[in-house]
Design an enzyme around this catalytic site. Sequence first.
Site, PDB file in Angstrom:
ATOM      1  CG  MET A  15      41.844 -24.337 -34.015  1.00  0.00           C
ATOM      2  SD  MET A  15      43.182 -25.350 -34.700  1.00  0.00           S
ATOM      3  CE  MET A  15      44.511 -24.152 -34.774  1.00  0.00           C
ATOM      4  CB  THR A  98      40.341 -15.107 -35.261  1.00  0.00           C
ATOM      5  OG1 THR A  98      40.535 -15.657 -33.954  1.00  0.00           O
ATOM      6  CG2 THR A  98      38.883 -14.767 -35.464  1.00  0.00           C
ATOM      7  CG  ASN A 125      45.186 -22.874 -43.697  1.00  0.00           C
ATOM      8  OD1 ASN A 125      45.904 -23.583 -43.006  1.00  0.00           O
ATOM      9  ND2 ASN A 125      44.156 -23.362 -44.382  1.00  0.00           N
ATOM     10  CG  HIS A 153      36.208 -25.236 -43.708  1.00  0.00           C
ATOM     11  ND1 HIS A 153      36.399 -24.761 -44.991  1.00  0.00           N
ATOM     12  CD2 HIS A 153      37.385 -25.052 -43.053  1.00  0.00           C
ATOM     13  CE1 HIS A 153      37.644 -24.303 -45.101  1.00  0.00           C
ATOM     14  NE2 HIS A 153      38.258 -24.465 -43.951  1.00  0.00           N
ATOM     15  CE  LYS A 157      36.165 -21.377 -42.293  1.00  0.00           C
ATOM     16  NZ  LYS A 157      36.946 -20.704 -41.231  1.00  0.00           N
TER      17      LYS A 157
END
Length: 263
Positions: A15, A98, A125, A153, A157
């Site tokens: 990310m 986060t 999100n 996911h 994760k």
Amino acid sequence: MTPIKVVVHGASGKMGQEVLKTLCQENNLHPVGAVDIRAENPAMALPDGSGSIPYSADLSSILSQTKPDVMVDFTVAKASMPAVRIAAAHKVNLVIGTTGFSPEEISEIEQLAKTNDIGIILAPNFALGAIIMVHLAQVASRFLSSAEVIELHHDKKLDSPSGTALVTVASMLEARGEAFNKPPKENLTDARGQEHDGIRVHSVRLPGLLAHQEVIFGAAGQTLTIRHDAFSRECYMPGVLLAIKEIVHTKGFVFGLDKLLKL
């Protein structure tokens, strides 16, 4: 217009790299520093090849050196909380993607925003489609009394249920104003997922997945499924950019991107 200076915490992660790549494409946003626990070199090359920025595992040093307007954080809760405290002490606005924070940690983040007179947005999100999914689930919850949530996911994760699933459930319960119908009892403990006031939440973690969620409502003779699928991290970037641009003009704590979208 003076560009907004941004430091990315968790810059070596997937990310973080996506955020840096996106920032390089924006004329009014300027990446000025990168922080990651894995930092070994004093500089990180920007993804578009346009140059490099200061890079370190020492967040306080990077903030002092670059004096950013905003820090974007995509890490894990254990690493994020100390970073949030440091950034707040430096009077740096925060965009936090986060997840996995405890209620007590979220309360502390809110207090840090007030005490230091900065803006902090914490969003489970940043995908606009996912925010709309939650909104539609709220609408449906007013009329349908049986529902379950399935979130899927990638296998890296760490938290489950996901932050998005927990926000979805809380939003549905708030919209309904009472518990949903209790699901049938299970013969094997936890076989039916985790229950939240009548809503069962199921978590799937598998390689090959990225981020997916569906909310299934059931009633006599009908079902309604609301689903969102994220196939690449690119889908989060419009929301991240919106948050960066808005938080420099916002004081206090904002939980959820929906507040900025005014849903």
